[in-house]
Design a protein around this motif. Structure first.
Motif, short mmCIF file in Angstrom:
data_model
loop_
_atom_site.label_atom_id
_atom_site.label_comp_id
_atom_site.label_asym_id
_atom_site.label_seq_id
_atom_site.Cartn_x
_atom_site.Cartn_y
_atom_site.Cartn_z
N VAL A 288 -4.93 27.64 0.75
CA VAL A 288 -4.63 27.18 2.27
C VAL A 288 -3.65 25.90 2.29
O VAL A 288 -3.10 25.89 3.29
N LYS A 290 -1.52 25.01 0.45
CA LYS A 290 -0.23 25.41 0.27
C LYS A 290 0.46 25.94 1.39
O LYS A 290 1.57 25.69 1.85
N ALA A 291 -0.17 26.71 1.93
CA ALA A 291 0.07 27.53 3.09
C ALA A 291 0.47 26.45 4.14
O ALA A 291 1.48 26.70 5.04
N PRO A 371 -0.15 31.15 -3.57
CA PRO A 371 -0.93 30.87 -2.33
C PRO A 371 -1.53 32.02 -1.77
O PRO A 371 -2.60 32.02 -1.12
N ILE A 372 -0.93 33.31 -1.88
CA ILE A 372 -1.36 34.28 -1.09
C ILE A 372 -2.56 34.92 -1.95
O ILE A 372 -3.63 35.32 -1.18
N VAL A 375 -5.29 32.85 0.01
CA VAL A 375 -5.37 33.10 1.29
C VAL A 375 -5.98 34.69 1.69
O VAL A 375 -6.36 34.92 2.71
#
Ligand SMILES: Nc1ncnc2c1ncn2[C@@H]1O[C@H](COP(=O)(O)OP(=O)(O)OP(=O)(O)O)[C@@H](O)[C@H]1O
Ligand SMILES: [Mg+2]
Lengths: 377, 233
Positions: A288, A290-291, A371-372, A375
């Motif tokens: 999150v 990083k997003a 990051p994915i 998330v």
């Protein structure tokens, strides 16, 4: 940033606390062990260099109380070139002082030393010659003693009071101070009185203290005595022993550092374990972060800082506990605690290293996560 | 002027030797500045995969994504972070607020590594107030309702003044009334602040409130309707 770091550490209080404990023990171990060993080194070096004389004992005797040297050597030793003074002594066990007998472990450390004030004169090289309260012995004193301050405290003695040794009563005429614990338990008396009390063989002394004309010639004079009386007498200069003991203690220090080091490694592994666990738990959060724009290095910095903060807090508490422990040790053993700024810095540095090392790997792990992955869940 | 250009975008996953999943399979479209766009489609059709690539969170297997004239496949990790920080905002289905940190600090979270100015601090409070949760500013996310959490998340996505906000099922965990509230908020930001919104959703009833709907199936665009009703909420 510091706010979120603290809040992260507080999130799992029990785990943070356990880690803290690990570091704390490591640092406290370093501080207390090292300070005691350094204190010991300093103390013994201080103590041993305060003897300027050469101890001359019977060849093969392990220590003064087990040594018997014939009186004749007194004159033989005086004839050795470079010798200024030869002071005979008698050392004997005081089996019972004020009713304290062999049952007490302490009685093993209670000795009577007989000296000849006429010969010793102003020689005060041995700590027990210098009297700070009352007066020194003179040749005319009979049944009079001078005692070390620790002994005096132990039996609540003051100058003028009497003291019972092996059943006989003696008058206390002086008290001497020394920073050597064993020395400050000594009873000093006239050589003839000591012979009487301990039943020491006629015609013998325990040892001589030989004082060279010139303190610089100590080694030379010692060598002369050794060669002249080979097989009969042994000469010990306290500087030799000082070196020996210092090297022994410095080995001890290395061992203590080593032990502390192990404690530290365990602490470090603890930090790493905590951080790894907390990183694994928070992988999604990092995704999150990083997003929403944090860089990899921001996340890593946060993790390493968490770990460093944990270590530093552990370090500070560890220093305080180590300080208390070594103060306590020095209170009960009279080994001075040698905590200085340098040692504190070393211990804190050590804690810092634990923090950095413990944090880096988990931080690196976190950066490996895309990051994915985080998330998606 | 297109703010997003997607050209022949492909995302394949290899599971096993000859078992390829074409999550996104040759997709192209443009998004203009200020659009309000919904991506819909059945589960597994590739909606999230597409949104993640638009958000610089995932890299394409092939094809390109251009965001505000940056070709994202040419950028490194830090440059991608920079795009996310300066141009994009994210809203998630599960809110993804950081626990143990107050609502207002959650709003400020994107700025944390860069330092938080007092102007931004004031702005964060203003946003929360505007979204009707000013009094919740110092509450922990755990103490907030779903709708309140999502408002905090919307405020967080706005804190760095993004040009584009990407939302993956922002109403997925909210009841329909609260969900519409969030959409209304997004619509307002879209019309007033000219922020481009791309929202993934399952909820067909929400499509009447958007201008454009892209339908995905098996990783392909099956329709792209630019004449949404854009009903008021
Ligand atoms: N890491 C992965 N490895 C292999 N296949 C994946 C991976 N991530 C996604 N997929 C597959 O890609 C396809 C698209 O997934 P995606 O998450 O984009 O679907 P979605 O449209 O968002 O679905 P939902 O509505 O359920 O969220 C799915 O078939 C999914 O199984
Ligand atoms: Mg999805």
């Amino acid at each position: 940033m510091i706010k979120i770091i603290i809040s992260n550490l507080l999130r799992n209080k029990r785990r943070s606390f356990l880690t803290l404990l690990g570091i704390l023990i490591g640092v406290a171990a370093i501080i207390s062990l090292v300070s005691v060993s350094v204190g010991l080194t300093q103390r013994s070096a201080e103590l041993l260099t305060s003897f300027q004389g050469i101890f001359v004992l019977e060849e093969g005797a392990v220590d003064v109380p087990y040594s018997f040297v014939e009186e004749e050597y007194l004159n033989d030793l005086k004839r050795v070139p470079g010798v200024e003074l030869v002071v005979p002594e008698i050392w004997g066990s005081a089996n019972s002082i004020e009713g304290l007998n062999g049952d007490s472990p302490l009685s093993n450390f209670l000795f009577i030393v007989g000296i000849d004030p006429k010969i010793a004169g102003n020689y005060e090289a041995a700590p027990y010659y210098s009297v700070t309260e009352g007066r020194k012995l003179t040749s005319n004193d009979r049944n009079s003693v001078v005692v070390g301050s620790t002994l005096a405290d132990m039996f609540d003695l003051s100058v003028g009071k009497t003291l019972k040794i092996n059943g006989k009563t003696y008058t206390l005429i002086g008290i001497f101070e020394t920073n050597n614990m064993l020395m400050s338990l000594l009873v000093i008396t006239n050589i003839e009185t000591a012979r009487e009390v301990t039943g020491f063989k006629e015609g013998y002394y325990s040892n001589f203290q030989v004082v060279p004309n010139n303190p610089g010639d100590l080694k030379l004079v010692k060598q002369r005595i050794e060669s002249r009386f080979e097989g009969k007498l042994q000469a010990i200069s306290m500087q030799d022993s000082a070196e020996l003991i210092t090297s022994f203690i410095s080995n001890l220090s290395v061992a203590l550092w080593f032990i502390s080091g192990i404690a530290g490694v365990v602490g470090g592994i603890g930090v790493m374990n905590t951080m790894l666990m907390s990183v694994m738990e928070r992988i999604q959060e990092f995704g999150v972060l990083k997003a929403i724009g944090w860089r990899n290095k921001d996340v890593m910095t946060m993790i390493v800082m968490e770990s460093i903060l944990l270590s530093l807090i552990g370090g500070i508490i560890g220093v305080i506990i180590g300080f208390l422990v070594s103060t306590l040790v020095s209170y009960y053993t009279s080994i001075p605690s040698a905590i200085d700024f340098g040692l504190i810095m070393q211990a804190m540095f050590f804690a810092l290293i634990m923090g950095v090392v413990g944090g880096l790997y988990p931080a690196y792990k976190s950066s490996m996560m895309s990051p994915i992955e985080a998330v998606k869940g | 002027m297109d703010i997003i250009t997607v050209k022949n975008l492909k995302k394949y996953y290899n599971i096993g030797e000859h078992n390829e999943v074409k999550a996104i399979d040759d997709v192209s479209f443009e998004v203009e500045k200020g659009e309000f766009l919904a991506i819909v489609g059945p589960s597994g059709s590739g909606k999230s995969t597409l949104l993640h690539m638009l958000g610089c969170l995932d890299t394409p297997t092939k094809g390109e994504v251009i965001i505000d004239s940056s070709k994202i496949h040419e950028l490194n990790e830090d440059e991608l972070s920079n795009i996310r920080f300066t141009k994009l905002g994210f809203i998630f289905q599960t809110f993804n607020l950081i626990p143990g940190v107050s609502a207002v600090d959650n709003v400020l979270m994107p700025l944390m590594p860069y330092g938080i100015s007092s102007a931004k601090r004031i702005y964060s409070h203003k946003l929360l107030k505007k979204f009707g949760i000013g009094r919740r500013a110092n509450h922990d996310p755990g103490e907030l309702s779903g709708g309140e959490k999502q408002r905090v998340a919307v405020a967080r996505s706005l804190i760095n003044n993004p040009k584009i906000i990407l939302a993956d099922e922002p109403t997925g965990q909210l009841d329909s009334k609260t969900g519409r509230e969030i959409i209304r908020l997004m619509r307002e930001l879209n019309s007033k602040n000219k922020i481009t919104f791309i929202m993934v959703t399952h909820d067909e009833t929400l499509l009447q409130y958007v201008k454009r709907v892209i339908r995905l199936k098996d990783g392909k665009i099956i329709s792209d309707d630019k004449n949404g009703k854009m009903l008021d909420l």
